[in-house]
Design a protein around this motif. Structure first.
Motif, PDB file in Angstrom:
ATOM      1  N   VAL A  15       0.830  -1.202   0.000  1.00 59.23           N
ATOM      2  CA  VAL A  15       0.000   0.000   0.000  1.00 59.23           C
ATOM      3  C   VAL A  15       0.866   1.254   0.000  1.00 59.23           C
ATOM      4  N   ILE A  16       1.929   1.247   0.775  1.00 58.55           N
ATOM      5  CA  ILE A  16       2.832   2.398   0.796  1.00 58.55           C
ATOM      6  C   ILE A  16       3.466   2.608  -0.574  1.00 58.55           C
ATOM      7  N   ALA A  17       3.822   1.503  -1.249  1.00 55.23           N
ATOM      8  CA  ALA A  17       4.415   1.611  -2.579  1.00 55.23           C
ATOM      9  C   ALA A  17       3.410   2.109  -3.609  1.00 55.23           C
ATOM     10  N   ASN A  18       2.129   1.783  -3.420  1.00 57.87           N
ATOM     11  CA  ASN A  18       1.091   2.210  -4.368  1.00 57.87           C
ATOM     12  C   ASN A  18      -0.187   2.514  -3.599  1.00 57.87           C
ATOM     13  N   PRO A  19      -0.277   3.698  -3.001  1.00 55.90           N
ATOM     14  CA  PRO A  19      -1.449   4.017  -2.172  1.00 55.90           C
ATOM     15  C   PRO A  19      -2.751   4.091  -2.951  1.00 55.90           C
ATOM     16  N   ALA A  20      -2.697   4.175  -4.273  1.00 53.00           N
ATOM     17  CA  ALA A  20      -3.916   4.208  -5.079  1.00 53.00           C
ATOM     18  C   ALA A  20      -4.500   2.812  -5.295  1.00 53.00           C
ATOM     19  N   ASP A  21      -3.799   1.777  -4.870  1.00 53.41           N
ATOM     20  CA  ASP A  21      -4.303   0.408  -4.997  1.00 53.41           C
ATOM     21  C   ASP A  21      -5.610   0.293  -4.209  1.00 53.41           C
ATOM     22  N   GLN A  68      -4.376   6.936   6.362  1.00 57.41           N
ATOM     23  CA  GLN A  68      -3.181   7.617   6.860  1.00 57.41           C
ATOM     24  C   GLN A  68      -2.010   7.447   5.906  1.00 57.41           C
ATOM     25  N   ALA A  69      -1.845   6.246   5.366  1.00 60.37           N
ATOM     26  CA  ALA A  69      -0.752   6.012   4.419  1.00 60.37           C
ATOM     27  C   ALA A  69      -0.919   6.881   3.174  1.00 60.37           C
ATOM     28  N   ARG A  70      -2.153   7.022   2.705  1.00 60.78           N
ATOM     29  CA  ARG A  70      -2.395   7.876   1.538  1.00 60.78           C
ATOM     30  C   ARG A  70      -2.076   9.334   1.837  1.00 60.78           C
ATOM     31  N   LEU A  71      -2.434   9.794   3.033  1.00 62.02           N
ATOM     32  CA  LEU A  71      -2.153  11.177   3.395  1.00 62.02           C
ATOM     33  C   LEU A  71      -0.654  11.417   3.526  1.00 62.02           C
ATOM     34  N   MET A  72       0.090  10.441   4.030  1.00 66.08           N
ATOM     35  CA  MET A  72       1.537  10.594   4.110  1.00 66.08           C
ATOM     36  C   MET A  72       2.151  10.723   2.718  1.00 66.08           C
ATOM     37  N   GLN A  73       1.688   9.901   1.784  1.00 64.80           N
ATOM     38  CA  GLN A  73       2.183   9.994   0.408  1.00 64.80           C
ATOM     39  C   GLN A  73       1.779  11.326  -0.202  1.00 64.80           C
ATOM     40  N   ALA A  74       0.582  11.800   0.120  1.00 69.56           N
ATOM     41  CA  ALA A  74       0.123  13.086  -0.419  1.00 69.56           C
ATOM     42  C   ALA A  74       1.019  14.223   0.038  1.00 69.56           C
ATOM     43  N   PHE A 114      -5.588  12.032  -7.246  1.00 68.34           N
ATOM     44  CA  PHE A 114      -5.775  10.788  -8.007  1.00 68.34           C
ATOM     45  C   PHE A 114      -4.624   9.805  -7.775  1.00 68.34           C
ATOM     46  N   ASP A 115      -3.411  10.319  -7.624  1.00 68.05           N
ATOM     47  CA  ASP A 115      -2.257   9.438  -7.441  1.00 68.05           C
ATOM     48  C   ASP A 115      -2.313   8.659  -6.136  1.00 68.05           C
ATOM     49  N   VAL A 116      -2.970   9.213  -5.119  1.00 66.98           N
ATOM     50  CA  VAL A 116      -3.034   8.496  -3.846  1.00 66.98           C
ATOM     51  C   VAL A 116      -4.367   7.789  -3.636  1.00 66.98           C
ATOM     52  N   GLY A 117      -5.210   7.764  -4.665  1.00 69.68           N
ATOM     53  CA  GLY A 117      -6.375   6.894  -4.606  1.00 69.68           C
ATOM     54  C   GLY A 117      -7.708   7.531  -4.290  1.00 69.68           C
ATOM     55  N   TYR A 118      -7.799   8.876  -4.337  1.00 74.58           N
ATOM     56  CA  TYR A 118      -9.088   9.518  -4.099  1.00 74.58           C
ATOM     57  C   TYR A 118      -9.843   9.686  -5.413  1.00 74.58           C
ATOM     58  N   GLU A 119     -11.179   9.634  -5.319  1.00 70.05           N
ATOM     59  CA  GLU A 119     -11.999   9.681  -6.527  1.00 70.05           C
ATOM     60  C   GLU A 119     -12.124  11.095  -7.080  1.00 70.05           C
ATOM     61  N   SER A 120     -11.862  12.090  -6.268  1.00 70.19           N
ATOM     62  CA  SER A 120     -11.969  13.470  -6.722  1.00 70.19           C
ATOM     63  C   SER A 120     -11.076  14.368  -5.880  1.00 70.19           C
ATOM     64  N   PRO A 121     -10.636  15.508  -6.414  1.00 67.91           N
ATOM     65  CA  PRO A 121      -9.849  16.457  -5.619  1.00 67.91           C
ATOM     66  C   PRO A 121     -10.616  16.960  -4.401  1.00 67.91           C
ATOM     67  N   SER A 122     -11.932  17.105  -4.510  1.00 71.21           N
ATOM     68  CA  SER A 122     -12.702  17.613  -3.369  1.00 71.21           C
ATOM     69  C   SER A 122     -12.706  16.608  -2.221  1.00 71.21           C
ATOM     70  N   ALA A 123     -12.819  15.315  -2.535  1.00 71.93           N
ATOM     71  CA  ALA A 123     -12.781  14.293  -1.486  1.00 71.93           C
ATOM     72  C   ALA A 123     -11.407  14.280  -0.807  1.00 71.93           C
ATOM     73  N   PHE A 124     -10.366  14.421  -1.609  1.00 69.40           N
ATOM     74  CA  PHE A 124      -9.011  14.470  -1.049  1.00 69.40           C
ATOM     75  C   PHE A 124      -8.833  15.700  -0.159  1.00 69.40           C
ATOM     76  N   THR A 125      -9.305  16.851  -0.630  1.00 68.90           N
ATOM     77  CA  THR A 125      -9.165  18.090   0.136  1.00 68.90           C
ATOM     78  C   THR A 125      -9.880  17.988   1.477  1.00 68.90           C
ATOM     79  N   ALA A 126     -11.082  17.415   1.477  1.00 74.36           N
ATOM     80  CA  ALA A 126     -11.838  17.272   2.724  1.00 74.36           C
ATOM     81  C   ALA A 126     -11.100  16.374   3.709  1.00 74.36           C
TER      82      ALA A 126
END
Length: 252
Positions: free
Chosen positions: A161-167, A203-209, A224-236
């Motif tokens: 997961v750390i190597a590919n958080p978008a998995d 948490q792993a996705r946020l660390m990569q972000a 998108f690179d860390v696996g969120y469906e939209s920028p707004s979801a990631f921002t929240a």
């Protein structure tokens, strides 16, 4: 990467090294006889210990206790400024921690790394060294790590997961891959890390972000690179975790 064994340290409470490393550089697993204050004045490092994975963006540093095994990798080009500290100065032996780095502490670090190996403890350099150690002790912690399990099967999942958080594979897929039932996977994961797999992956996705944002990537591409469906979801999610949106983090 230079290590504490490369310079004489026995007679000084703290000594520093400075170096430049290219993107993709990896310093394989090793440890030091002294505690280490690992700091990059520019660039982002990833550090993996047996029980945690850390992302160290600029304005943060990682304290590694003496004897802690760790691997360091550079996400981009890194300007390393690292300190090796007498273990008796470690206020929490055995504990790794990410620290904020104030402008004042940064200035002290950049000064100390230029000291000669046998600087004068009773003169200006010695006074700066003692002041630096005091300032390190005053720095607050920062939430830039995820815990790692001891079970080698769970560790393989976490490393993937750390190597590919978008998995996006779910618990059923991961548990099947490592030969566990879903129930056993869920129970073992929570027992080891004190949280469920979904929260850990968040948490792993946020660390990569954080790493990608510090490297200059746009918020949209990071989302998108860390696996969120939209920028707004990631921002929240970023705002809930760090108390500010990624745009504010980038501005700083």
């Amino acid at each position: 990467m230079k290590h504490s064994d490369d310079i004489p340290l026995a007679a000084r409470p703290v000594m520093g090294l400075e170096d430049e490393y290219p993107a993709g550089f990896v310093d394989p697993t090793h440890c030091h006889a002294r505690a280490q204050f690992l700091y990059a004045s520019s660039g982002v490092m990833s550090v993996v210990t047996p029980r945690a994975s850390f992302v160290i963006p600029p304005q943060r540093a990682l304290w590694l206790p003496a004897g802690m095994m760790h691997e360091v990798s550079c996400r981009g080009a890194v300007s390393l400024r690292t300190l090796y500290v007498d273990p008796v100065r470690d206020t929490d032996p055995g504990s790794c921690r990410v620290l904020e780095v104030s402008d004042f502490l940064k200035a002290l670090v950049l000064e100390v790394v230029k000291f000669p190996a046998e600087y004068d403890l009773d003169g200006r350099e010695g006074r700066i060294a003692w002041l630096l150690l005091d300032e390190i002790g005053r720095m607050p912690g920062a939430p830039y790590h995820v815990p790692m399990p001891a079970d080698p099967r769970l560790a393989r999942v976490c490393q993937a997961v750390i190597a590919n958080p978008a998995d996006a594979r779910d618990i059923d897929a991961w548990s099947s891959q490592i030969g566990m039932s879903r129930r056993t996977f869920t129970r073992a994961f929570r027992q080891e890390l004190g949280m469920g797999f979904a929260l850990w992956r968040q948490q792993a996705r946020l660390m990569q972000a954080v790493s990608l944002l510090a490297a200059g990537r746009s918020i949209t591409s990071v989302a998108f690179d860390v696996g969120y469906e939209s920028p707004s979801a990631f921002t929240a999610m970023f705002h809930r975790a760090f108390g500010e949106p990624p745009s504010a983090y980038l501005a700083r």
